[in-house]
Design an enzyme around this catalytic site. Structure first.
Site, PDB file in Angstrom:
ATOM      1  N   THR A   1      58.608  26.404  30.788  1.00  0.00           N
ATOM      2  CA  THR A   1      59.635  25.461  31.257  1.00  0.00           C
ATOM      3  C   THR A   1      60.536  26.180  32.266  1.00  0.00           C
ATOM      4  O   THR A   1      60.840  27.350  32.100  1.00  0.00           O
ATOM      5  CB  THR A   1      60.485  24.952  30.077  1.00  0.00           C
ATOM      6  OG1 THR A   1      59.606  24.508  29.038  1.00  0.00           O
ATOM      7  CG2 THR A   1      61.362  23.790  30.476  1.00  0.00           C
TER       8      THR A   1
ATOM      9  N   CYS B   1      56.827  46.446  50.980  1.00  0.00           N
ATOM     10  CA  CYS B   1      55.796  45.482  50.576  1.00  0.00           C
ATOM     11  C   CYS B   1      54.516  45.661  51.399  1.00  0.00           C
ATOM     12  O   CYS B   1      54.565  45.734  52.623  1.00  0.00           O
ATOM     13  CB  CYS B   1      56.333  44.063  50.755  1.00  0.00           C
ATOM     14  SG  CYS B   1      55.147  42.821  50.248  1.00  0.00           S
TER      15      CYS B   1
ATOM     16  N   GLU C   1      64.261  32.910  25.924  1.00  0.00           N
ATOM     17  CA  GLU C   1      62.893  33.286  26.288  1.00  0.00           C
ATOM     18  C   GLU C   1      61.861  32.338  25.682  1.00  0.00           C
ATOM     19  O   GLU C   1      60.859  32.029  26.300  1.00  0.00           O
ATOM     20  CB  GLU C   1      62.596  34.732  25.890  1.00  0.00           C
ATOM     21  CG  GLU C   1      63.328  35.753  26.757  1.00  0.00           C
ATOM     22  CD  GLU C   1      63.009  35.611  28.249  1.00  0.00           C
ATOM     23  OE1 GLU C   1      61.935  35.095  28.598  1.00  0.00           O
ATOM     24  OE2 GLU C   1      63.869  35.994  29.066  1.00  0.00           O
TER      25      GLU C   1
ATOM     26  N   CYS D   1      60.019  36.372  53.597  1.00  0.00           N
ATOM     27  CA  CYS D   1      59.861  37.825  53.772  1.00  0.00           C
ATOM     28  C   CYS D   1      60.946  38.410  54.666  1.00  0.00           C
ATOM     29  O   CYS D   1      61.357  39.552  54.470  1.00  0.00           O
ATOM     30  CB  CYS D   1      58.480  38.140  54.339  1.00  0.00           C
ATOM     31  SG  CYS D   1      57.161  37.599  53.225  1.00  0.00           S
TER      32      CYS D   1
ATOM     33  N   TYR E   1      55.088  39.711  27.111  1.00  0.00           N
ATOM     34  CA  TYR E   1      56.198  39.419  28.020  1.00  0.00           C
ATOM     35  C   TYR E   1      57.494  39.189  27.250  1.00  0.00           C
ATOM     36  O   TYR E   1      58.533  39.791  27.552  1.00  0.00           O
ATOM     37  CB  TYR E   1      55.906  38.182  28.907  1.00  0.00           C
ATOM     38  CG  TYR E   1      57.196  37.709  29.494  1.00  0.00           C
ATOM     39  CD1 TYR E   1      57.818  38.442  30.498  1.00  0.00           C
ATOM     40  CD2 TYR E   1      57.880  36.615  28.951  1.00  0.00           C
ATOM     41  CE1 TYR E   1      59.069  38.089  30.971  1.00  0.00           C
ATOM     42  CE2 TYR E   1      59.134  36.254  29.415  1.00  0.00           C
ATOM     43  CZ  TYR E   1      59.712  36.996  30.432  1.00  0.00           C
ATOM     44  OH  TYR E   1      60.960  36.663  30.873  1.00  0.00           O
TER      45      TYR E   1
ATOM     46  N   ASP F   1      56.550  38.305  33.912  1.00  0.00           N
ATOM     47  CA  ASP F   1      56.369  36.847  33.853  1.00  0.00           C
ATOM     48  C   ASP F   1      55.730  36.390  35.170  1.00  0.00           C
ATOM     49  O   ASP F   1      55.343  37.227  36.002  1.00  0.00           O
ATOM     50  CB  ASP F   1      57.714  36.145  33.583  1.00  0.00           C
ATOM     51  CG  ASP F   1      58.618  36.158  34.794  1.00  0.00           C
ATOM     52  OD1 ASP F   1      58.383  36.992  35.725  1.00  0.00           O
ATOM     53  OD2 ASP F   1      59.561  35.355  34.854  1.00  0.00           O
TER      54      ASP F   1
HETATM   55  S1  SF4 Z   1      57.876  41.007  48.174  1.00  0.00           S
HETATM   56 FE1  SF4 Z   1      56.646  41.023  50.025  1.00  0.00          FE
HETATM   57  S2  SF4 Z   1      55.694  39.031  50.062  1.00  0.00           S
HETATM   58 FE2  SF4 Z   1      57.382  38.889  48.644  1.00  0.00          FE
HETATM   59  S3  SF4 Z   1      59.082  38.123  49.895  1.00  0.00           S
HETATM   60 FE3  SF4 Z   1      59.197  40.368  49.847  1.00  0.00          FE
HETATM   61  S4  SF4 Z   1      58.135  40.966  51.691  1.00  0.00           S
HETATM   62 FE4  SF4 Z   1      57.532  38.881  51.288  1.00  0.00          FE
END
Ligand code: SF4
Length: 345
Positions: A45, A211, A39, A202, A122, A140
């Site tokens: 990096t 999402c 970490e 996506c 984090y 992160d």
């Molecule tokens: S989290 Fe949402 S924006 Fe990210 S790849 Fe999946 S569908 Fe696409």
């Protein structure tokens, strides 16, 4: 997000991760010390760059005690190439503090972990998750991107309000009791492999249905970047027989590193070597000129054998690059300019 929705999302992520997660050296046999080291190395990096450094480090410093007792110069030398040397110093101080204050056992909760030098929110969450499998939030850059898109968050993630919203969502998504390791790894890996900064995949995303992002590429929103500042550095190439003169640095950021002494002669001829290297938000142009040795050496200057200096001392990126080229020139193989890397100071 409701508890049942969070569980559905976690399950989908877990299934995807089992099939798609990469094998990383610090994930294969999680141990808190290996996680602590990885970490620290991963701060600023990328994973692929860290792997060879991590393996070398674990061979030389396989446990807290070996690291705590090592000379600082050796710690910096092993860190050379990763840049941002304050991380190496903090890592060694953290190892020393674990031995003196926590009886040699790395804490397993974020509150105690944050008492260690160089450990922020984090890193504390990541050590609790990856080292002890605890359900602790750890956000992160990869996870921030996934969460900001998942919730279609418009608040800038580098503001207090934007960060608070992300950490709250990370907390809501956590499993209960244990399982933090796999859950956080899955979120992180989704950000690294699918939810990419540009062109997120996506259609391949396991949580596409959940999402809410309408324009994923515009997220996460961030405050405008600080502009890059140009700096110039003039350094002296001073040799005597088969030795080169270097100067040890004392400043907060570069303490313990060695550089060429400063070159003060303004009416100078052409430099022997010139390169550009990044350092935080600076772009440093380093020029190295031939010069003569001072009559009396200041206490922070020392001669090093040209044949072994590269293996003995840690130098900032640009100075190391110059030294490699000028030693090559000495051997008749000078290659002109060497491309800058991203490893900073
Ligand atoms: S989290 Fe949402 S924006 Fe990210 S790849 Fe999946 S569908 Fe696409």
């Amino acid at each position: 997000m409701k508890t049942e929705d969070a569980k559905v999302l976690r399950d989908k992520l877990a299934l995807w991760f089992v099939a798609n997660g990469r094998t990383l050296p610090w994930r294969s046999k999680p141990d808190p010390y290996a996680v602590l080291v990885s970490e620290f190395m991963l701060q600023q990096t990328q994973v692929v760059s860290v792997i060879p450094f991590f393996k070398r480090w674990m061979e030389r410093f396989p446990d807290l005690k070996t690291l705590a007792d090592a000379p600082e110069s050796e710690v910096l030398l092993l860190w050379q190439g990763l840049g941002y040397y304050s991380r190496a110093r903090n890592l060694q101080r953290a190892a020393q503090m674990v031995l003196s204050r926590f009886e040699g056992r790395i804490p397993n909760n974020p509150i105690d972990l944050r008492a260690l030098p160089g450990v922020g929110a984090y890193t504390a969450g990541a050590i609790a998750c990856f080292g002890y499998d605890r359900p602790a939030p750890a956000v992160d850059a990869n996870i921030a991107r996934v969460l900001a898109r998942l919730s279609n968050q418009q608040a800038q993630v580098d503001t207090a309000e934007g960060a608070r919203l992300l950490w709250e969502l990370a907390e809501v998504l956590l499993p209960e009791g244990s399982g933090g390791r796999q859950h956080t790894s899955a979120l992180m890996e989704l950000g690294a492999l699918v939810c990419l900064p540009k062109n997120p995949k996506c259609l391949l995303c396991p949580i596409q249905r959940e999402c809410r992002a309408t324009e994923p590429e515009t997220l996460p929103r961030k405050s405008p970047r600080r502009s890059t500042v140009a700096l110039e550095e003039n350094a002296a190439w001073i040799t005597s027989g088969k030795d080169v003169l270097l100067e040890q640095q004392m400043g907060r950021r570069s303490r313990g590193l060695w550089k060429f002494p400063t070159f003060f002669n303004k009416a100078s001829p052409l430099p022997l070597f010139e390169t550009v290297y990044p350092f935080t938000h600076h772009k440093v142009t380093l020029r190295v000129y031939e010069a003569s040795a001072p009559e009396v050496l200041p206490t922070n200057q020392r001669w090093f054998a040209l044949s072994s200096v590269l293996d003995e001392v840690a130098l900032p990126a640009g100075h190391r690059r110059a030294l490699v080229a000028l030693i090559g020139a000495d051997a008749g193989t000078l290659s002109q300019e060497i491309k800058p890397t991203e490893d900073g100071i």
